[in-house]
Structure formats: C-alpha cells, structure tokens
Scaffold this motif. Sequence first.
Motif, PDB file in Angstrom:
ATOM      1  N   ALA A 257       0.993  -1.439   0.224  1.00  0.00           N
ATOM      2  CA  ALA A 257      -0.044   0.087  -0.153  1.00  0.00           C
ATOM      3  C   ALA A 257       0.895   1.396  -0.071  1.00  0.00           C
ATOM      4  O   ALA A 257       1.884   1.365   0.706  1.00  0.00           O
ATOM      5  N   VAL A 258       0.561   2.453  -0.844  1.00  0.00           N
ATOM      6  CA  VAL A 258       1.440   3.425  -0.818  1.00  0.00           C
ATOM      7  C   VAL A 258       1.434   4.249   0.508  1.00  0.00           C
ATOM      8  O   VAL A 258       2.421   4.948   0.747  1.00  0.00           O
ATOM      9  N   LYS A 259       0.454   3.959   1.168  1.00  0.00           N
ATOM     10  CA  LYS A 259       0.522   4.729   2.495  1.00  0.00           C
ATOM     11  C   LYS A 259       1.713   4.318   3.525  1.00  0.00           C
ATOM     12  O   LYS A 259       2.127   4.960   4.322  1.00  0.00           O
ATOM     13  N   THR A 260       2.217   3.073   3.024  1.00  0.00           N
ATOM     14  CA  THR A 260       3.585   2.434   3.872  1.00  0.00           C
ATOM     15  C   THR A 260       4.777   3.102   3.246  1.00  0.00           C
ATOM     16  O   THR A 260       5.737   2.675   3.644  1.00  0.00           O
ATOM     17  N   PHE A 261       4.665   3.740   2.194  1.00  0.00           N
ATOM     18  CA  PHE A 261       5.916   4.151   1.558  1.00  0.00           C
ATOM     19  C   PHE A 261       6.318   5.531   2.042  1.00  0.00           C
ATOM     20  O   PHE A 261       5.409   6.399   2.563  1.00  0.00           O
ATOM     21  N   SER A 262       7.677   5.727   1.953  1.00  0.00           N
ATOM     22  CA  SER A 262       8.352   6.994   2.409  1.00  0.00           C
ATOM     23  C   SER A 262       7.726   8.021   1.481  1.00  0.00           C
ATOM     24  O   SER A 262       7.330   7.988   0.357  1.00  0.00           O
ATOM     25  N   GLY A 263       7.905   9.423   2.001  1.00  0.00           N
ATOM     26  CA  GLY A 263       7.661  10.663   1.124  1.00  0.00           C
ATOM     27  C   GLY A 263       8.208  10.465  -0.280  1.00  0.00           C
ATOM     28  O   GLY A 263       7.760  10.837  -1.230  1.00  0.00           O
ATOM     29  N   GLY A 264       9.727  10.283  -0.084  1.00  0.00           N
ATOM     30  CA  GLY A 264      10.503   9.984  -1.510  1.00  0.00           C
ATOM     31  C   GLY A 264       9.915   8.899  -2.407  1.00  0.00           C
ATOM     32  O   GLY A 264      10.076   9.077  -3.507  1.00  0.00           O
ATOM     33  N   MET A 265       9.408   7.620  -1.789  1.00  0.00           N
ATOM     34  CA  MET A 265       8.888   6.733  -2.615  1.00  0.00           C
ATOM     35  C   MET A 265       7.582   7.074  -3.290  1.00  0.00           C
ATOM     36  O   MET A 265       7.448   6.881  -4.525  1.00  0.00           O
ATOM     37  N   GLN A 266       6.824   8.001  -2.498  1.00  0.00           N
ATOM     38  CA  GLN A 266       5.472   8.519  -2.847  1.00  0.00           C
ATOM     39  C   GLN A 266       5.878   9.387  -4.261  1.00  0.00           C
ATOM     40  O   GLN A 266       5.023   9.513  -4.942  1.00  0.00           O
ATOM     41  N   ARG A 267       7.059  10.142  -3.818  1.00  0.00           N
ATOM     42  CA  ARG A 267       7.103  11.027  -4.971  1.00  0.00           C
ATOM     43  C   ARG A 267       7.487  10.380  -6.230  1.00  0.00           C
ATOM     44  O   ARG A 267       7.091  10.863  -7.740  1.00  0.00           O
ATOM     45  N   ARG A 268       8.227   9.103  -6.220  1.00  0.00           N
ATOM     46  CA  ARG A 268       8.537   8.348  -7.278  1.00  0.00           C
ATOM     47  C   ARG A 268       7.340   7.869  -8.016  1.00  0.00           C
ATOM     48  O   ARG A 268       7.589   7.760  -9.148  1.00  0.00           O
ATOM     49  N   ILE A 269       6.280   7.280  -7.188  1.00  0.00           N
ATOM     50  CA  ILE A 269       5.138   6.830  -7.801  1.00  0.00           C
ATOM     51  C   ILE A 269       4.477   7.882  -8.511  1.00  0.00           C
ATOM     52  O   ILE A 269       3.692   7.697  -9.469  1.00  0.00           O
ATOM     53  N   ASN A 270       4.505   9.132  -7.722  1.00  0.00           N
ATOM     54  CA  ASN A 270       3.734   9.960  -8.528  1.00  0.00           C
ATOM     55  C   ASN A 270       4.257  10.598  -9.900  1.00  0.00           C
ATOM     56  O   ASN A 270       3.417  10.947 -10.839  1.00  0.00           O
ATOM     57  N   MET A 271       5.681  10.465  -9.881  1.00  0.00           N
ATOM     58  CA  MET A 271       6.232  10.791 -11.114  1.00  0.00           C
ATOM     59  C   MET A 271       5.923   9.532 -12.097  1.00  0.00           C
ATOM     60  O   MET A 271       5.655   9.889 -13.249  1.00  0.00           O
ATOM     61  N   ALA A 272       5.865   8.426 -11.667  1.00  0.00           N
ATOM     62  CA  ALA A 272       5.558   7.299 -12.589  1.00  0.00           C
ATOM     63  C   ALA A 272       4.041   7.324 -13.089  1.00  0.00           C
ATOM     64  O   ALA A 272       3.849   7.182 -14.362  1.00  0.00           O
ATOM     65  N   VAL A 273       3.060   8.021 -12.323  1.00  0.00           N
ATOM     66  CA  VAL A 273       1.870   8.306 -12.779  1.00  0.00           C
ATOM     67  C   VAL A 273       1.891   9.204 -14.067  1.00  0.00           C
ATOM     68  O   VAL A 273       0.968   9.173 -15.146  1.00  0.00           O
ATOM     69  N   GLY A 274       2.630  10.385 -13.799  1.00  0.00           N
ATOM     70  CA  GLY A 274       2.818  11.429 -14.838  1.00  0.00           C
ATOM     71  C   GLY A 274       3.328  10.657 -16.372  1.00  0.00           C
ATOM     72  O   GLY A 274       3.128  11.301 -17.249  1.00  0.00           O
ATOM     73  N   LEU A 275       3.974   9.581 -16.047  1.00  0.00           N
ATOM     74  CA  LEU A 275       4.465   9.094 -17.395  1.00  0.00           C
ATOM     75  C   LEU A 275       3.656   7.774 -17.674  1.00  0.00           C
ATOM     76  O   LEU A 275       4.207   7.101 -19.049  1.00  0.00           O
ATOM     77  N   MET A 276       2.651   7.554 -17.362  1.00  0.00           N
ATOM     78  CA  MET A 276       1.772   6.286 -17.834  1.00  0.00           C
ATOM     79  C   MET A 276       1.581   6.446 -19.085  1.00  0.00           C
ATOM     80  O   MET A 276       1.420   5.429 -19.896  1.00  0.00           O
ATOM     81  N   ASN A 277       1.019   7.535 -19.782  1.00  0.00           N
ATOM     82  CA  ASN A 277       0.710   7.751 -21.298  1.00  0.00           C
ATOM     83  C   ASN A 277       1.905   7.894 -22.140  1.00  0.00           C
ATOM     84  O   ASN A 277       1.491   8.289 -23.178  1.00  0.00           O
ATOM     85  N   GLU A 278       3.287   7.992 -21.570  1.00  0.00           N
ATOM     86  CA  GLU A 278       4.432   7.828 -22.362  1.00  0.00           C
ATOM     87  C   GLU A 278       4.228   9.415 -23.077  1.00  0.00           C
ATOM     88  O   GLU A 278       4.190   9.717 -24.256  1.00  0.00           O
ATOM     89  N   PRO A 279       4.233  10.668 -22.276  1.00  0.00           N
ATOM     90  CA  PRO A 279       3.919  11.821 -22.794  1.00  0.00           C
ATOM     91  C   PRO A 279       5.097  12.402 -23.618  1.00  0.00           C
ATOM     92  O   PRO A 279       6.283  11.974 -23.365  1.00  0.00           O
ATOM     93  N   GLU A 280       4.731  13.234 -24.426  1.00  0.00           N
ATOM     94  CA  GLU A 280       6.076  13.728 -25.226  1.00  0.00           C
ATOM     95  C   GLU A 280       6.329  15.213 -24.394  1.00  0.00           C
ATOM     96  O   GLU A 280       7.570  15.639 -24.722  1.00  0.00           O
ATOM     97  N   PHE A 281       5.527  15.680 -23.657  1.00  0.00           N
ATOM     98  CA  PHE A 281       5.784  16.886 -22.981  1.00  0.00           C
ATOM     99  C   PHE A 281       5.425  16.501 -21.449  1.00  0.00           C
ATOM    100  O   PHE A 281       4.274  16.306 -21.186  1.00  0.00           O
ATOM    101  N   LEU A 282       6.218  16.538 -20.736  1.00  0.00           N
ATOM    102  CA  LEU A 282       6.040  16.244 -19.240  1.00  0.00           C
ATOM    103  C   LEU A 282       6.553  17.592 -18.443  1.00  0.00           C
ATOM    104  O   LEU A 282       7.174  18.259 -18.373  1.00  0.00           O
ATOM    105  N   MET A 283       5.336  18.038 -17.311  1.00  0.00           N
ATOM    106  CA  MET A 283       5.562  19.160 -16.404  1.00  0.00           C
ATOM    107  C   MET A 283       5.657  18.582 -15.224  1.00  0.00           C
ATOM    108  O   MET A 283       4.781  17.855 -14.868  1.00  0.00           O
ATOM    109  N   MET A 284       6.647  18.979 -14.415  1.00  0.00           N
ATOM    110  CA  MET A 284       6.931  18.535 -12.849  1.00  0.00           C
ATOM    111  C   MET A 284       6.967  19.716 -12.193  1.00  0.00           C
ATOM    112  O   MET A 284       7.747  20.426 -12.444  1.00  0.00           O
TER     113      MET A 284
END
Length: 279
Positions: A159-186
Amino acid sequence: MQEAFKNSFSHTMNSTKTGPIHMPNDARMVEVEVQHLVKNFGKHEAVRDVSFTIGKGEIFGLLGPNGAGKSTTINMLCGYLKPTSGDVTISGLTLSAHLRKVKGIIGVVPQEIALYKDLNSLENLEFFGKIYGMSKKECQQRSEELLHFVGLYDRRKDAVKTFSGGMQRRINMAVGLMNEPEFLMMDEPTVGVDPQSRENIFTTIEQIRDQGTTLLYTTHYMEEAERLCDRIAIMDEGQIIALGTLEQLLALRDQQQEVQRPHGLQELFIQLTGKTLRD
C-alpha cells in the motif's frame, strides 16, 4: 541598484537578435511554443503576455517567487485553465483547437501527491492508465515497466500509505509517465524528500530527458535548476523577466557596472526580483 540590473537585463534580452527568448538552446526542434499568454482573474492580471519556446528533449526551468504566476501558467499549459488570451502549441497541436489530443500527449507531476494511499503502487498506476483509455494488458505492462524504471517494482503490492515521502514522489512521477508523454510538466517533484531520494529522482529525470521527452520543471531549490535545466526562465509579477542558459544568465551585468556578475543563480534571482524564491 536592483531596478538598474533588471532594466539592463531586459535591454540585453530584447536587443539580442538571436537571443534565447525566441529559440531553444542549441536550436533544437521546438516542441512547445507559448504565445502571448494572458490570464486575468477579475481585475487581477496573474499572467501578463508570457511567451517562450521549449526545444524537444530540453529541460526548461520555470522559477519565481510565490505569486509570480508560475502555477497559473502551468495550469494553462495543462489545459486546466483557459487563457484570457494567447495560445500554446505542443507537438504542432494548439490547445485552443486540439485540447483533447494535447491532453493525450502531455503528462503532469503535481506538487501535491496525487495517489490513492490505500491502494498499492501497481493498482495506482493501473487506475490512472485506465483513465487514459489503456487496455488492461497495456496498463499492467506499462505499470510494471515504470515500477522497474523508478526502482520500486519489489514494492508493487505494498500500500502506498506505507511508503516514505520519497517513494511516494517516485510513484507520483510514474503516474505522470503512464501515457508516455511527449511533454512532461513537473511541479516541485522533490519537495519534502530526503537527499538520497532526491538524487534518485534527479537520475530518473535525466533518464526521461535522455529518452527524448521534453520537460518543464519548477523548483524552489536553486541547485536543482542549476544541475538539471538546459535553460531557465525567471518569472515575477506575471511576467518572464529573464530567460537563458545558466551561463547566459550569470554573464549579464549592469551596463554601468553597478552590479557585478552574480556568483550563482540564487544571487541573480535576488538581484532581479528583490526576493528569495520562497517569498
């Protein structure tokens, strides 16, 4: 003195025929073109005639103190806010005419963690993949690929609630990449993470860039912009007041030599805005 430096900077930017305001660094193909964006909220002009380009595969930094207009600009680039005037072109598609198509080729990593904490990381990614219209097989394949990419495949069923803040940030980043974007805003993707997690995020961002993705990056940490960004725009009071490579920005001086060359981006920022980044 600050005003003299700002005026000199603006004069230099406007008088350089091949200056960075119009062309991305190293003249690479333009991926994003922001054209005279204006956003008014009643009588308040939050964004005032903002224009810039981002080259394909470039990391473009957007810096500014709180209230400068960065978030409003990003929200217009995402299609969340409709500009009062102006337009944005991404991969040859204008937001005004092709909003749905543009949303399919962009990704967003918001400052706030946008995850379902009771779901595991694999379930989170698959959920967002379905929003993009991906099939079950595509969701599973892309989710596993991204979990390997951000180094969290072994925790895919936790469960994501067991992750550290840094790990959650990395999953958050993975979500932004799900559709293989040509342009990514962070938007400030390293807020509240430990140094080790921050370094992991930096490495991931550089890998995304090396794969040809174009990125817009905002941060309150000057050292991040200095390390990651090919070009940097400094925004204040709704306008871009400086734009160029780090070396171009640091090389500018007041014409009357009243202000010496800044020693770093932090000093330049204060000279231009009279504020620290978090003001």
